[in-house]
Every structure is written in C-alpha cells, then in structure tokens.
Design a protein around this motif. Structure first.
Motif, PDB file in Angstrom:
ATOM      1  N   UNK A  55       0.623  -0.921  -0.116  1.00  0.00           N
ATOM      2  CA  UNK A  55       0.049   0.006   0.277  1.00  0.00           C
ATOM      3  C   UNK A  55       1.122   1.310   0.247  1.00  0.00           C
ATOM      4  N   UNK A  56       0.571   2.891  -0.366  1.00  0.00           N
ATOM      5  CA  UNK A  56       1.300   3.311  -0.660  1.00  0.00           C
ATOM      6  C   UNK A  56       0.435   4.470   0.713  1.00  0.00           C
ATOM      7  N   UNK A  57       0.923   5.301   1.049  1.00  0.00           N
ATOM      8  CA  UNK A  57       0.190   6.495   1.782  1.00  0.00           C
ATOM      9  C   UNK A  57       1.003   7.428   0.649  1.00  0.00           C
ATOM     10  N   UNK A  58      -0.533   8.677   0.600  1.00  0.00           N
ATOM     11  CA  UNK A  58       0.177  10.270   0.524  1.00  0.00           C
ATOM     12  C   UNK A  58      -0.226  11.098   2.036  1.00  0.00           C
ATOM     13  N   UNK A  59       0.760  11.483   2.367  1.00  0.00           N
ATOM     14  CA  UNK A  59       1.054  12.661   3.139  1.00  0.00           C
ATOM     15  C   UNK A  59       0.655  13.745   3.466  1.00  0.00           C
ATOM     16  N   UNK A  60       0.043  14.540   2.608  1.00  0.00           N
ATOM     17  CA  UNK A  60      -0.323  15.949   2.298  1.00  0.00           C
ATOM     18  C   UNK A  60       0.162  16.997   3.198  1.00  0.00           C
ATOM     19  N   UNK A  61       0.921  18.072   2.944  1.00  0.00           N
ATOM     20  CA  UNK A  61       0.185  19.083   3.825  1.00  0.00           C
ATOM     21  C   UNK A  61       0.167  20.410   3.659  1.00  0.00           C
ATOM     22  N   UNK A  62      -0.074  21.438   4.382  1.00  0.00           N
ATOM     23  CA  UNK A  62      -0.332  22.608   4.133  1.00  0.00           C
ATOM     24  C   UNK A  62       0.886  23.477   3.081  1.00  0.00           C
ATOM     25  N   UNK A  63       2.755  23.115   3.095  1.00  0.00           N
ATOM     26  CA  UNK A  63       3.200  23.375   1.670  1.00  0.00           C
ATOM     27  C   UNK A  63       4.004  22.470   1.818  1.00  0.00           C
ATOM     28  N   UNK A  64       4.592  22.606   0.915  1.00  0.00           N
ATOM     29  CA  UNK A  64       6.163  21.387   0.526  1.00  0.00           C
ATOM     30  C   UNK A  64       5.370  19.978  -0.474  1.00  0.00           C
ATOM     31  N   UNK A  65       5.829  19.533  -0.879  1.00  0.00           N
ATOM     32  CA  UNK A  65       5.520  18.254  -2.024  1.00  0.00           C
ATOM     33  C   UNK A  65       5.387  17.482  -0.507  1.00  0.00           C
ATOM     34  N   UNK A  66       3.745  16.938  -1.017  1.00  0.00           N
ATOM     35  CA  UNK A  66       3.336  15.050  -1.010  1.00  0.00           C
ATOM     36  C   UNK A  66       4.758  14.582   0.219  1.00  0.00           C
ATOM     37  N   UNK A  67       4.203  13.055   1.157  1.00  0.00           N
ATOM     38  CA  UNK A  67       5.488  12.387   1.069  1.00  0.00           C
ATOM     39  C   UNK A  67       4.714  11.391   0.768  1.00  0.00           C
ATOM     40  N   UNK A  68       5.095  10.618  -0.266  1.00  0.00           N
ATOM     41  CA  UNK A  68       4.571   8.927  -0.554  1.00  0.00           C
ATOM     42  C   UNK A  68       5.677   7.686   0.908  1.00  0.00           C
ATOM     43  N   UNK A  69       4.513   7.235   1.859  1.00  0.00           N
ATOM     44  CA  UNK A  69       4.909   6.148   2.537  1.00  0.00           C
ATOM     45  C   UNK A  69       4.729   4.717   2.226  1.00  0.00           C
ATOM     46  N   UNK A  70       5.508   4.057   1.749  1.00  0.00           N
ATOM     47  CA  UNK A  70       5.249   2.597   1.140  1.00  0.00           C
ATOM     48  C   UNK A  70       4.938   1.701   2.572  1.00  0.00           C
ATOM     49  N   UNK A  71       4.261   1.105   2.051  1.00  0.00           N
ATOM     50  CA  UNK A  71       3.576  -0.105   3.424  1.00  0.00           C
ATOM     51  C   UNK A  71       4.262  -1.038   2.683  1.00  0.00           C
ATOM     52  N   UNK A  72       5.480  -1.864   3.632  1.00  0.00           N
ATOM     53  CA  UNK A  72       5.935  -3.044   2.930  1.00  0.00           C
ATOM     54  C   UNK A  72       6.078  -3.916   3.905  1.00  0.00           C
ATOM     55  N   UNK A  73       5.101  -5.168   2.490  1.00  0.00           N
ATOM     56  CA  UNK A  73       5.775  -6.328   3.930  1.00  0.00           C
ATOM     57  C   UNK A  73       6.880  -7.071   3.264  1.00  0.00           C
ATOM     58  N   UNK A  74       7.131  -7.526   4.345  1.00  0.00           N
ATOM     59  CA  UNK A  74       8.995  -8.685   3.958  1.00  0.00           C
ATOM     60  C   UNK A  74       9.103  -9.879   5.273  1.00  0.00           C
ATOM     61  N   UNK A  75       9.662 -10.420   4.267  1.00  0.00           N
ATOM     62  CA  UNK A  75      10.415 -11.437   5.622  1.00  0.00           C
ATOM     63  C   UNK A  75      11.684 -11.636   5.622  1.00  0.00           C
ATOM     64  N   UNK A  76      12.157 -12.268   6.855  1.00  0.00           N
ATOM     65  CA  UNK A  76      13.702 -12.201   6.197  1.00  0.00           C
ATOM     66  C   UNK A  76      14.534 -12.424   5.217  1.00  0.00           C
TER      67      UNK A  76
END
Length: 180
Positions: A55-76
């Motif tokens: 999944x990807x969450x995009x955080x938008x703020x009143x100023x600046x570039x939006x942050x893309x936050x990747x939700x990553x599943x992993x195993x060792x």
C-alpha cells in the motif's frame, strides 16, 4: 500531523499533538467538529501481505511536496552459496520484500577490505548493487580489483534492520562465497 478532509469536516491528529479543545484532546482520534463524534483510526493489515509494497499512503501538507509512505511486507532475506570470477560474481539473494541498504567488507583481522580502505562500508552501485528481479546482489569488478587474495567477510544491511553475514574467498580471478 494534522489534516482536514474538506467534505466531511473531520480532523485527523496524531497522538499528543492536538491542542484545540474541539479536537481530539491528544488521543489520536478523528473528531467531527460539528457533531462531536470521535472515531479511533487503526492501522490494519493492508493488501495481500505478499512481500513488497502492499500500500502507499500519501501525506499532504499545507506547504511542500507530499510525502509518499510505502507500506512494505517482508520476511527475512536469505542468501545461498555462489561461485564465479572477479569479473562476474552474483550472490543469490531472496530479498522477500526487504531492500538492501548498504554493505560492509572486512578482512579476517577486522580491517576494511576493498576500495576506500579507510572504511568498511562500500559504495553502493559502484562496488555492489542489488538486482531485485534476478534475486541477486552483483559484486562489481571494481570491488574485487582492490581486494587481496583470501577470505573477506561481507555484512549486508537491509532496510528492515536485518543483517546477513556472507564469507567470500578470492584466489586470483576465482571467487567463492557462502552465508555464514
């Protein structure tokens, strides 16, 4: 972090950062300012939990570039033994959704091995690089050009915090390796 959904009048506030009396009181809740209703958001499992970005969450703020936050599943991640040459050596690596962050190289006495021998950390992409599609880490000829014959211990650091130790042995242009 605070954000406002324009159509519903909801305010999402992270725990402890809300200072407004009509807000969440620092409890990390969604508050409908008109109706006073509160909703407690939870992060639930997203996607199919297969290794990689689910999944990807995009955080938008009143100023600046939006942050893309990747939700990553992993195993060792895991690695396997390999044989090759200084001109072509790949370490079989099952990344399992994790990503390579960096690599260290040391001789048996603990001194740094390879190029830039003042540090044990080696240059990403110049001395080594992941090939996620081929499930391998490619060791570059530039790395081996400055490695002495004999054993070298590599430590691979992954974004998850996992570290894998791998032992190489170089003899002329021949290279063998295996996980420790």
């Amino acid at each position: 972090m605070a954000g406002r959904a324009a159509s519903s009048g909801l305010c999402l506030v992270a725990p402890g950062c809300c200072r407004r009396t009509s807000g969440c009181g620092g409890r990390g809740a969604l508050t409908d300012r008109e109706g006073g209703r509160q909703f407690r958001p939870e992060l639930r499992r997203v996607g199919n939990r297969a290794p990689g970005v689910n999944a990807i969450i995009v955080a938008r703020f009143s100023q600046g570039v939006p942050w893309q936050i990747n939700i990553i599943s992993y195993d060792e991640p895991t690695q396997a033994a390999a044989t090759g040459t200084t001109g072509s050596f790949a370490i079989p690596t099952q990344f399992r959704g994790d990503q390579l962050a960096t690599m260290e190289a040391k001789y048996a006495d603990g001194s740094p091995a390879g190029p830039s021998n003042w540090t044990s950390y080696k240059e990403f992409w110049t001395n080594f690089q992941p090939d996620y599609g081929a499930n391998s880490i490619l060791m570059k000829p530039e790395f081996f050009a400055e490695v002495d014959n004999g054993p070298v211990t590599l430590t691979f650091h992954f974004w998850s915090g996992t570290q894998i130790t791998y032992r190489l042995s170089k003899s002329g242009s021949s290279v063998t390796g295996s996980p420790v």
